[in-house]
Design an enzyme around this catalytic site. Structure first.
Site, PDB file in Angstrom:
ATOM      1  CB  SER A 428      37.715  44.283  43.179  1.00  0.00           C
ATOM      2  OG  SER A 428      38.321  45.453  42.696  1.00  0.00           O
ATOM      3  CG  HIS A 449      36.323  40.597  45.226  1.00  0.00           C
ATOM      4  ND1 HIS A 449      35.240  40.889  44.430  1.00  0.00           N
ATOM      5  CD2 HIS A 449      36.761  41.792  45.701  1.00  0.00           C
ATOM      6  CE1 HIS A 449      35.036  42.194  44.430  1.00  0.00           C
ATOM      7  NE2 HIS A 449      35.944  42.756  45.194  1.00  0.00           N
ATOM      8  CD  GLU A 461      32.374  38.467  43.403  1.00  0.00           C
ATOM      9  OE1 GLU A 461      31.371  38.515  42.696  1.00  0.00           O
ATOM     10  OE2 GLU A 461      33.383  39.178  43.177  1.00  0.00           O
ATOM     11  CG  ASN A 499      32.680  45.017  41.702  1.00  0.00           C
ATOM     12  OD1 ASN A 499      31.746  45.332  42.441  1.00  0.00           O
ATOM     13  ND2 ASN A 499      33.940  45.062  42.095  1.00  0.00           N
TER      14      ASN A 499
END
Ligand code: 3H9
Length: 703
Positions: A428, A449, A461, A499
């Site tokens: 991540s 991800h 992702e 993120n």
């Protein structure tokens, strides 16, 4: 299996316009619509229907009329892309009135889906026949709308009030068999013979002299519910949690109430008024935008449709922890076998045990059968020998975030995986290019991800490395679709898209509580905006001790202080909040004290902070970061960023995602705010040059 209808051109067939033909079979006129991809009710479709019905009504020999569609589906609704544009051609109401008032029975022949305006047209027909695989529904609520072409008034007249409430507020697509039971369709045809079966059905209606059924005149079911206010009260309570923040569910309910309490004509007026309110409002604009964004995210500009798709019929997963287990379940759910690798038998057994328990919990809730549990767990096999992955088509590494460990694993995989295997990392945060570089085949390496819990969260992702081949990207997209994920292709950068943007919100939230707000005030502001929970409740849920080490703790951060006080989050009954035995949270004086002391120690003067400031501080920097991401080419388009945030982080869909929301606020306002904040507080607020460019050059991000 579903039916795809192709028109067999008969000698009597004539064209009405580009999307409509009419043909006669004895005393039956058949109007065929052909407007790919989904026969939406665009102006030409409405015109074709109107003219076709007119021609058939005027034709002396015609005794009944069939409306059928070509291609993958019956009419799937109004043409969403026409909303907000100048109306052209006959209105849907005119067409519907013309159908319902016909003195010759009109029959809708349904395959694929009859949705929204499509079902509303079918409900103005006097009869409906469908193939077994067909589905009917009024999914307008998912676009922030209500069925605005009589659906809210006709549906309860057929299926009753409770079922109608349930259908319009969930948008559920109801299978043909259930539609037959509910009276929504009158006849089921053979799967591959809809055209002939509907003609035969029409002939039967004529020969039996069956009545012209007008749903608008059927009042029994709505009258039966009149005066029973509890139906609505109970129903509102039952959907309150899911519907929080959305306007459309409540508006749909009010329309059904009108169907019960008013005449058909008056009910239609209420429906019209509320539909217009919704269709011109921002919630529906955002939800319609998200509908198209969700389809666009699957399109990668430099990847041609004929790009080679590699097989993915056997999957390897490294790591049987929470992520590895969740990832494996996605594949088993669709019948693809998985081999999970763990270092020790003990950890493997634990991981496999958790997977079984998760499936059993789902079965206990009635969402899958116990037979499914057995089938799916059988598809997931464990091993402690990584060589067992040598024949897999796709291997996903899901061990903890440590670059050296990941590099070791990829070196090993490079040595054992067969040629052409896709080697994926579930990192991540780490650099996918660096991981790819340790292999002799960086073109086969990609980031996948998944978000936790990986078997539940819809977002994936797909992290495209510098050298990742187009075929590996295209295969990953296809794989994502097959396992029911919404996938967005992103570039390699710290935190990728989701993120990276989250970090902005978290930074400002952390600053806000030292400047004067309390964690629950920040959380409340974001919860009321529409997020499922705020950042501090989320931290408590995840555990404050993730990445925290008691021995290395310096007490320099608030998190250190909380963890040192044994406040590790929900699992210890307290974190930013204090929790009761049912995990209900409340503010806690001890935390308040800790925070105030912390502010004092760091000489931060506390002040009153408004809800508006909390929202601006948390949300605007996210939008600015989105611009940086676009500028660096780390997301393909602004709407992809929104799809990531809607599907992975609970951004309320009725606010469209950070980039759409930014446009609503005004990018010029966001830019001005950043400039002022930068001057006062420094580089956390430096505006993205691309934001400046978009504002100065009035660029439309959404084309
Ligand atoms: C309504 O009816 C209001 C009325 O009550 C009142 C009026 C007064 N319009 O999803 P797919 C496009 S509101 C325009 O990938 P699938 C879609 O963008 C409407 N375009 O296929 C895509 O384009 P592209 C109520 C539409 O097989 C292509 O078709 N109806 C529409 O996975 C293929 O779509 C709905 O909400 C539309 N209505 O699923 C139904 N629908 O290829 C919305 C689709 O360029 N539609 N497109 O990316 C769906 O749920 C799914 O498309 C469907 C097919 C299940 C039909």
């Amino acid at each position: 299996a579903y039916t795809y209808l192709r028109l067999v051109k008969g000698k009597n067939m004539t064209s009405i316009n580009d999307v409509t033909t009419i043909e006669k079979d004895g005393n039956i006129s058949i109007i065929t619509l052909n407007s790919p991809p989904v026969n939406a009710l665009s102006a030409p479709v409405r015109e074709g229907l109107h003219k076709g019905i007119s021609e058939a009504r005027n034709d002396k020999e015609t005794e009944a009329i069939v409306i059928i569609c070509e291609g993958r589906t019956f009419i799937a609704g109004a043409d969403i892309s026409e909303f907000g544009k100048e109306p052209k051609g006959p209105s849907l109401f005119e067409v519907q009135e013309f159908i319902e008032d016909s003195d010759k029975p009109v029959i809708a022949a349904i395959h694929g889906t009859a949705l929204g305006g499509g079902l509303e047209v079918a409900l103005t027909c006097h009869y409906r026949i469908a193939v077994p695989s067909a589905k009917c529904g009024l999914p307008e609520v998912n676009l922030g709308l209500l069925p605005g072409a009589g659906g809210t008034q006709r549906l309860p007249r057929v299926v009753g009030v409770e079922k109608a409430l349930q259908m319009v507020t969930s948008g559920q697509h109801v299978p043909a068999k259930q539609c037959l039971e509910m009276g929504l369709v009158d006849e089921i045809s053979n799967e591959d013979n809809l055209r002939q079966d509907s003609i035969s059905f029409a002939k039967k209606i004529v020969s039996e002299n069956r009545p012209l059924v007008k749903i608008s005149e059927m009042n029994d079911k709505v009258e039966a519910a009149r005066g029973n206010e509890n139906i609505f009260k109970d129903f509102r309570a039952s959907i309150a949690r899911k519907a929080r923040g959305f306007l459309a569910p409540e508006y749909n309910i009010q329309c059904i109430e009108a169907a019960v309490n008013k005449s058909f004509t008056e009910g239609i007026k209420v429906e019209r008024k509320l539909f217009m309110e919704l269709v011109t409002g921002t919630q529906s604009a955002a939800q319609r935008y998200a509908f198209f964004a969700q389809r666009q995210v699957a399109k990668i500009p430099d990847i041609e449709p004929d790009t080679e798709i590699k097989p993915f019929t056997s999957i390897g997963v490294i790591g049987a922890g929470t992520m590895g287990g969740g990832i494996s379940m996605n594949f088993a759910n669709v019948g693809i076998p998985v081999t999970i690798i763990e270092q020790s038998q003990e950890r493997l057994d634990k991981g496999l045990g958790i997977i079984r328990k998760n499936y059993e919990n789902t079965a206990n809730k009635g969402r899958i059968t116990f037979e499914d549990v057995e089938k799916r767990t059988k598809l997931i096999n464990g091993s402690t020998d990584i060589n067992d992955l040598s024949n897999c088509d796709l291997i996903i590494e899901a061990v903890f975030e440590n670059m050296d460990l990941k590099k070791d694993i990829f070196k090993t995989l490079d040595g054992i995986a067969k040629k052409g295997t896709i080697l994926a990392t579930n990192t991540s945060a780490l650099d996918v290019n660096e991981i790819a570089a340790v292999t002799s085949r960086p073109e086969d390496v990609i980031g996948l991800h998944f978000f936790s819990p990986a078997n539940v969260m819809r977002l994936l992702e797909i992290v495209r490395g510098e050298k990742t081949s187009k075929s590996v990207v295209a295969t990953s997209m296809k794989m994502a679709k097959n396992i029911g994920k919404v996938a967005a292709v992103v570039g390699v950068c710290p935190g990728f898209v989701g993120n990276r943007i989250l970090a902005q919100r978290q930074r400002e939230a952390n600053k806000l509580i030292l400047e004067g707000a309390m964690p629950w005030e920040v959380d409340d502001a974001l919860f009321n905006f529409g997020f499922p929970m705020g950042p501090f409740a989320m931290s408590d849920l995840a555990g404050l001790d993730i990445g925290w080490d008691e021995d290395l703790s310096t007490g320099d951060t608030l998190r250190d202080k909380l963890c040192e006080a044994g406040r590790l989050g929900q699992k210890t009954g307290k974190g930013f909040y204090i929790y009761d035995e049912n995990r209900n949270k409340s503010p806690d004086e001890e935390v308040e004290k800790l925070i105030i002391e912390f502010s004092e120690k760091h000489q931060i003067k506390r002040r009153e902070i408004s809800k508006e400031e909390i929202l601006e501080r948390c949300l605007y920097p996210m939008i600015n970061e989105g611009f940086k991401i676009l500028e660096e080419g780390m997301a393909i388009r602004a709407s992809d960023i929104d799809i990531v945030w809607i599907n992975g982080y609970g951004w309320p869909i009725y606010e469209g995602g950070p980039m759409f929301y930014g446009q609503l606020i005004g990018y010029d306002k966001i830019l001005k705010w950043h400039k002022e904040m930068e001057e006062k507080f420094g580089p956390d607020f430096t505006p993205s040059p691309y934001l400046e460019k978009v504002v100065n050059e009035k660029i439309n991000l959404f084309g």
